[in-house]
Design a protein around this motif. Sequence first.
Motif, short mmCIF file in Angstrom:
data_model
loop_
_atom_site.label_atom_id
_atom_site.label_comp_id
_atom_site.label_asym_id
_atom_site.label_seq_id
_atom_site.Cartn_x
_atom_site.Cartn_y
_atom_site.Cartn_z
N CYS A 31 -1.60 -1.34 -9.17
CA CYS A 31 -1.91 0.09 -9.27
C CYS A 31 -3.39 0.28 -9.60
O CYS A 31 -3.90 -0.32 -10.57
CB CYS A 31 -1.05 0.74 -10.35
SG CYS A 31 0.72 0.47 -10.13
N PRO A 32 -4.12 1.08 -8.82
CA PRO A 32 -5.57 1.20 -9.01
C PRO A 32 -5.96 1.83 -10.33
O PRO A 32 -6.97 1.46 -10.93
CB PRO A 32 -6.01 2.07 -7.82
CG PRO A 32 -4.79 2.83 -7.43
CD PRO A 32 -3.64 1.92 -7.71
N SER A 33 -5.18 2.77 -10.83
CA SER A 33 -5.52 3.44 -12.09
C SER A 33 -4.53 3.06 -13.18
O SER A 33 -4.14 3.89 -13.99
CB SER A 33 -5.53 4.95 -11.89
OG SER A 33 -4.29 5.41 -11.38
N ASP A 77 0.83 -1.20 0.00
CA ASP A 77 0.00 0.00 0.00
C ASP A 77 0.87 1.26 0.00
O ASP A 77 0.75 2.15 0.84
CB ASP A 77 -0.95 0.02 1.21
CG ASP A 77 -1.92 -1.15 1.17
OD1 ASP A 77 -2.36 -1.51 0.07
OD2 ASP A 77 -2.21 -1.71 2.25
N CYS A 95 -0.07 2.39 -4.98
CA CYS A 95 0.05 1.06 -5.58
C CYS A 95 0.00 0.03 -4.46
O CYS A 95 0.41 0.31 -3.31
CB CYS A 95 1.32 0.91 -6.40
SG CYS A 95 2.86 0.89 -5.47
#
Length: 579
Positions: free
Chosen positions: A370-372, A239, A351
């Motif tokens: 990575c969320p995006s 995180d 990330c």
Amino acid sequence: MAMNMNMAGGAQGMMKGGSTLADGVDECILKNIGATKQLATIVQTSLGPNGMKKLIINHLGKTLVSSDCGTIARELEVVHPAAQMVSMAAAAQDSEVGDGTTSVVLLAGEMLKQVKPFVEDGLHPQTIARGVRKAVGLISKRLAEVAVDMPPSERRRRLEILAGTALNSKLIANYKSLFAPMVVDAVCALDPNLLDLKLIGVKKVAGGSVTDSFFVQGVAFKKTFSYAGFEQMQKTFDDAKVLCLNVELELKSEKENAEVRISDPDDYQSIVDAEWNIIYEKLALCVACGANVVLSKLPIGDLATQYFADRGLFCAGRVAADDLGRVCKATGAIVQTSVLDLTRAGVLGECARFEERQVGGERYNVFTGCPSARTATIVLRGGSEQFIEESHRSIHDALMIAKRGAGDARVVGGGGAVEMELSRYLREEGLKVAGKDQLILCAIAKALEVIPQQLAMNSGFDPTDILNALRRKHAEDGDEGVWFGVDCDNEGIQDTMAKEIWEPAINKINSLLAACEAACVILKIDETVRNPRSQDPGSAQGAGGVTTQQQHARTSQAMGGRGMAGMMGRGGRGVRRLK
């Protein structure tokens, strides 16, 4: 006053001394066709899954092994102007579609070869060019009719098949089951509206087996230069919060001579302290924003490295601009040019995991989860530099094909199947036309057969038997025989659509149009004029220490023949065939 004009030399007499002029059918058009055919002869053996590789030693002494026509044409350093046009058409195909460059050169060369007798018989080049354009218009329409529009539910499978077909003719064809899914994963990770391949990083690490190559759904880049204190840093974070900077975190000496006047010696210490306070304030603000990982385009010095290490942070300076841009795309971070106001929303990226991983003899910084994530990385391994470089070119071609396939769901059968179907259709249409166009349409129909013919030859089969079988199948079986092409593994023919040998329809359309344009331009050239360059002392020596006059002589010889040896530049030092 009388004007003394020397008209004895005709048109050349009006031009500057040293100019060369080639005109007419024999001196210009036929020799341009011959030069184009020479280029096609060189690359034709590289076509298909059983194509041969070319070993090229360029003018820098670098060894290159490749079957990619775009790379071969570029490294040959072709100087013949007509052959250069075909090379540029292949380069345009490579940048637009990524594959089919060999087909462009072969089709252009074969089209010109088939219409050459008409030029020799006195048919006007404009008439021939109109016929060629008419032929390509007809087959483009037919190709759009027979192309298969795959359903959206088959998107993933279709892209993997397209990528695998593109890799069939490459050096890593035996590993397409490993690389084809990687390529599709990388393309699917991009923004579907942009599909920007610059956001897919391909990293090369020498050593190990090709099967050690891996895919990162995120970003991976080689560890940058590090200062003392780097070993004490934490190398793994869950995180992670990522801070991206374009700020120099280093104590710098004055770039120019500077003078500071002081009245009290104690003031000197205050000046030194001010410099240290500035850097410490920057570092404190970076830590206070809550970041775990600090990246910067500019250097991060030994003081900052030790400062971050003592506080449990990871840092890396001198990160390449493209790598930092991909980190921002993946994590959602925004590059900051100042350390002020780092706590506002949207500055830091995120990330799920950051780690520094050992890859062969190198260390790599890897961001995953990575969320995006709108970027990806493929790390290539291999035993030699030439193998890795060729693998990189192969992956690039497969990425381009997958990108085009993601935007256009239409596919056609490979293995020369679509060319045979277009040849059959064009021959039938040609017989319905009266006049000179009939001859030209039938000649272009014959030229299309060069693709399956060369595939058979490169596989070691008898091309006559293969072509006869394909002609019969396409003529007698109608729609059932549309997708029959060359079986390059077993001597014979096969249904390439059923065998999942697919190519994007846009690839074939582009290659046909590029070959047509190159052929028509060459047919319309009836004079070639070369003016001498400046004779100034500064420009007397050209590339490789060759004088301007020698360069002119070589180009004139190239325009006059001498086969492929006359088409290539740099004389004795450049790329040449080894006897």
